[in-house]
Write a protein that holds these residues in place. Structure first.
Motif, PDB file in Angstrom:
ATOM      1  N   GLY A  61       1.067  -0.903  -0.340  1.00 37.94           N
ATOM      2  CA  GLY A  61       0.031   0.060   0.302  1.00 37.94           C
ATOM      3  C   GLY A  61       0.950   1.570   0.181  1.00 37.94           C
ATOM      4  O   GLY A  61       0.506   2.324  -0.600  1.00 37.94           O
ATOM      5  N   MET A  62       1.957   1.367   0.756  1.00 34.39           N
ATOM      6  CA  MET A  62       2.804   2.306   1.297  1.00 34.39           C
ATOM      7  C   MET A  62       3.435   2.769  -0.497  1.00 34.39           C
ATOM      8  O   MET A  62       3.840   4.102  -1.173  1.00 34.39           O
ATOM      9  N   LEU A  63       3.753   1.687  -1.022  1.00 29.33           N
ATOM     10  CA  LEU A  63       4.881   1.826  -2.298  1.00 29.33           C
ATOM     11  C   LEU A  63       3.801   1.901  -3.602  1.00 29.33           C
ATOM     12  O   LEU A  63       3.941   3.416  -4.500  1.00 29.33           O
ATOM     13  N   SER A  64       1.819   2.104  -3.466  1.00 29.09           N
ATOM     14  CA  SER A  64       0.776   2.320  -4.550  1.00 29.09           C
ATOM     15  C   SER A  64       0.578   3.741  -3.945  1.00 29.09           C
ATOM     16  O   SER A  64       0.730   4.359  -5.204  1.00 29.09           O
ATOM     17  N   ALA A  65       0.372   4.185  -2.585  1.00 24.84           N
ATOM     18  CA  ALA A  65       0.852   5.219  -2.394  1.00 24.84           C
ATOM     19  C   ALA A  65       1.821   6.577  -3.093  1.00 24.84           C
ATOM     20  O   ALA A  65       1.721   7.930  -2.921  1.00 24.84           O
ATOM     21  N   LEU A  66       3.206   5.867  -2.679  1.00 24.72           N
ATOM     22  CA  LEU A  66       4.376   6.483  -3.548  1.00 24.72           C
ATOM     23  C   LEU A  66       4.034   6.987  -4.692  1.00 24.72           C
ATOM     24  O   LEU A  66       4.385   8.317  -4.991  1.00 24.72           O
ATOM     25  N   TYR A  67       3.708   5.851  -5.433  1.00 24.65           N
ATOM     26  CA  TYR A  67       3.476   6.219  -6.742  1.00 24.65           C
ATOM     27  C   TYR A  67       2.470   7.327  -7.491  1.00 24.65           C
ATOM     28  O   TYR A  67       2.753   7.951  -7.948  1.00 24.65           O
ATOM     29  N   GLY A  68       1.545   7.489  -6.616  1.00 28.29           N
ATOM     30  CA  GLY A  68       0.086   7.874  -7.121  1.00 28.29           C
ATOM     31  C   GLY A  68       1.039   9.548  -6.525  1.00 28.29           C
ATOM     32  O   GLY A  68       1.237  10.799  -6.986  1.00 28.29           O
ATOM     33  N   LEU A  69       1.631  10.022  -5.212  1.00 29.27           N
ATOM     34  CA  LEU A  69       1.946  11.051  -4.513  1.00 29.27           C
ATOM     35  C   LEU A  69       3.354  11.691  -6.139  1.00 29.27           C
ATOM     36  O   LEU A  69       3.083  12.477  -5.886  1.00 29.27           O
ATOM     37  N   ALA A  70       4.237  11.024  -6.153  1.00 24.94           N
ATOM     38  CA  ALA A  70       5.347  11.298  -6.799  1.00 24.94           C
ATOM     39  C   ALA A  70       4.852  12.045  -8.577  1.00 24.94           C
ATOM     40  O   ALA A  70       4.959  12.860  -8.666  1.00 24.94           O
ATOM     41  N   SER A  71       3.270  11.352  -8.997  1.00 27.18           N
ATOM     42  CA  SER A  71       3.164  11.434 -10.276  1.00 27.18           C
ATOM     43  C   SER A  71       2.139  12.564  -9.743  1.00 27.18           C
ATOM     44  O   SER A  71       2.616  13.606 -10.615  1.00 27.18           O
ATOM     45  N   GLY A  72       1.028  12.810  -8.590  1.00 29.41           N
ATOM     46  CA  GLY A  72       0.471  14.085  -8.537  1.00 29.41           C
ATOM     47  C   GLY A  72       1.182  15.321  -8.257  1.00 29.41           C
ATOM     48  O   GLY A  72       1.013  16.275  -8.682  1.00 29.41           O
ATOM     49  N   LEU A  73       2.336  14.954  -7.919  1.00 28.69           N
ATOM     50  CA  LEU A  73       3.355  16.489  -7.368  1.00 28.69           C
ATOM     51  C   LEU A  73       4.457  17.064  -7.845  1.00 28.69           C
ATOM     52  O   LEU A  73       4.594  17.898  -8.473  1.00 28.69           O
ATOM     53  N   SER A  74       4.488  16.205  -9.134  1.00 28.57           N
ATOM     54  CA  SER A  74       5.198  16.123 -10.509  1.00 28.57           C
ATOM     55  C   SER A  74       5.049  16.999 -11.077  1.00 28.57           C
ATOM     56  O   SER A  74       5.223  17.409 -12.152  1.00 28.57           O
ATOM     57  N   GLN A  75       3.477  16.773 -11.843  1.00 25.24           N
ATOM     58  CA  GLN A  75       2.420  17.419 -12.850  1.00 25.24           C
ATOM     59  C   GLN A  75       2.500  18.603 -12.802  1.00 25.24           C
ATOM     60  O   GLN A  75       2.965  18.762 -13.511  1.00 25.24           O
ATOM     61  N   PRO A  76       2.388  19.667 -11.832  1.00 28.50           N
ATOM     62  CA  PRO A  76       2.803  21.381 -12.327  1.00 28.50           C
ATOM     63  C   PRO A  76       4.673  21.601 -12.394  1.00 28.50           C
ATOM     64  O   PRO A  76       4.701  22.247 -13.357  1.00 28.50           O
TER      65      PRO A  76
END
Length: 421
Positions: A61-76
């Motif tokens: 679950g931590m890996l899934s959350a990390l992937y989503g968080l890194a993807s979202g925060l880097s979009q801008p």
């Protein structure tokens, strides 16, 4: 009739057939749908990959959350780079790094060193290509008619929810039939192919953002209107995230496992149908006015769930707010387009996408904390929608620009001999 009179110039038809038949549209929509499938596949695939060898569900679950968080925060950041460098020079390297990282995971193995696995997943998330923001920056150059652009945006937004149905189903089927490692490989290949389909199309290859006159700054992005719009859309995302967790709580309380998937599927189906209905006709008022109406309907549609209906009634009821989600998201993007500086539109779209993602994460966390309280869990989507409507109402005068018409991004057209892809 005076010689100076000219017959009116016929406008292009704003219909689904006309839009899908326009050059490049079907290719762009198809490519972007395939390219965004990993958004729904990777989180589930990581969980199945780790737990398939007896690994910890908490680590998965931590890996899934990390992937989503890194993807979202880097979009801008990637959106801003795209506004400066063009789409190919940003999304191309990003998708190669993203797919390479996903392909490396089965080689490392689910039982590999946790730090290495975590680092690779983090790199994959950071390098997720900004497909959604990039496509929305293209519509102004591909479709000159505003009505046709509205239809394309509705199709793009309405089908997005279906990705989170098809993606998890596909990765689960591949994992069951072959292996979770093969599912991750397939995810990487789909993301690479879909993104390349878009990047190799001439609208993406030749797209350039609008340029500021010499000596002028690139423009201030985070104006009060945009900031309040982003805050409002975080409330919309909160409603979506809370609904996903609430569906799991419903499945547990009623002892019907399928509810955890059926409720989000009904919501996504409603969103798809809402997009089709919204794009069929021209609606009165500005995009900001339509956004307010859509947000009010989105809130109202959640209220029947406060009666805690049974499983079948819940599945039917949750499709109704889904009908208005596409209206809210589509109008939000149109409002961003009118408020953002012409040199920073892709970055502005990326901030909107991040706002919704942050809201979803917040809604997920709150719903998880309130899982033991059925009424609170059912009310949380309505609370998120209410916050969204309240912020939009307070910001309504800031959501309509008063200045001159803004410039569009440039689509450098090829010479006649190179006009074909």
């Amino acid at each position: 009739m005076p010689l100076t009179d000219h017959p009116p110039v016929p406008q292009p038809r704003a219909t689904y057939g006309a839009v899908l038949g326009s050059r490049h549209v079907a290719r762009l929509l198809g490519g972007i749908l395939i390219g965004r499938l990993p958004n729904g596949m990777v989180p589930v695939g990581l969980v199945l990959w780790i737990t398939g060898v007896g690994g910890s569900l908490a680590f998965a679950g931590m890996l899934s959350a990390l992937y989503g968080l890194a993807s979202g925060l880097s979009q801008p950041v990637k959106g801003r780079l795209m506004d400066r460098l063009g789409q190919t020079r940003v999304s191309g390297p990003a998708v190669i790094l993203n797919s390479s990282s996903l392909l490396a995971l089965p080689v490392i193995g689910a039982s590999g060193h946790p730090a290495v696995v975590t680092a690779v997943v983090g790199v994959a998330g950071l390098c997720t290509p900004p497909n959604e923001a990039g496509l929305r920056a293209l519509w102004q150059t591909v479709l000159a008619d505003p009505g046709q652009r509205r239809i394309a945006l509705s199709l793009d937004t309405g089908t997005q929810g279906l990705l989170y149905i098809v993606g998890p189903l596909l990765v689960t089927a591949l994992s069951a039939a072959r292996s979770p490692g093969l599912a991750l490989v397939t995810t990487a290949v789909l993301g690479l192919l879909g993104t390349l389909v878009v990047l190799t199309a001439s609208p993406s290859r030749l797209w350039r953002p609008a340029t500021a006159p010499d000596g002028e700054p690139h423009g201030r992005l985070l104006s009060p209107g945009l900031l309040m719009l982003y805050l409002a859309l975080a409330g919309t995302g909160c409603a979506i995230g809370a609904m996903n967790v609430w569906s799991v709580a419903m499945a547990t309380s009623h002892r019907i496992e399928l509810l955890s998937g059926a409720i989000p599927a009904a919501f996504s189906t409603g969103s798809f149908l809402g997009g089709l209905l919204y794009g069929r006709r021209v609606w009165p008022g500005s995009s900001a006015a339509q956004l307010l109406v859509g947000a009010a309907c989105f809130l109202t549609a959640w209220l029947p769930l406060l009666t805690l209906p049974g499983p079948r009634a819940t599945i039917a009821a949750v499709a109704v707010p889904g009908l208005f989600l596409t209206v809210v998201i589509s109008c939000a993007f149109l409002t961003v387009d009118s408020l953002a500086p012409p040199t920073r539109t892709t970055e502005a779209y990326a901030w909107l996408i991040l706002s919704v993602g942050v809201g979803q994460a917040t809604g997920t966390a709150l719903a998880g904390a309130l899982a033991a309280h059925p009424l609170a869990g059912a009310a949380l989507p309505a609370v998120g929608a209410a916050v969204s409507l309240a912020v939009l109402t307070a910001a309504r005068r800031r959501l309509t620009p008063a200045g001159a018409p803004r410039r569009r991004g440039r689509h450098r057209r090829p010479r006649a001999r190179a006009a074909h892809d």
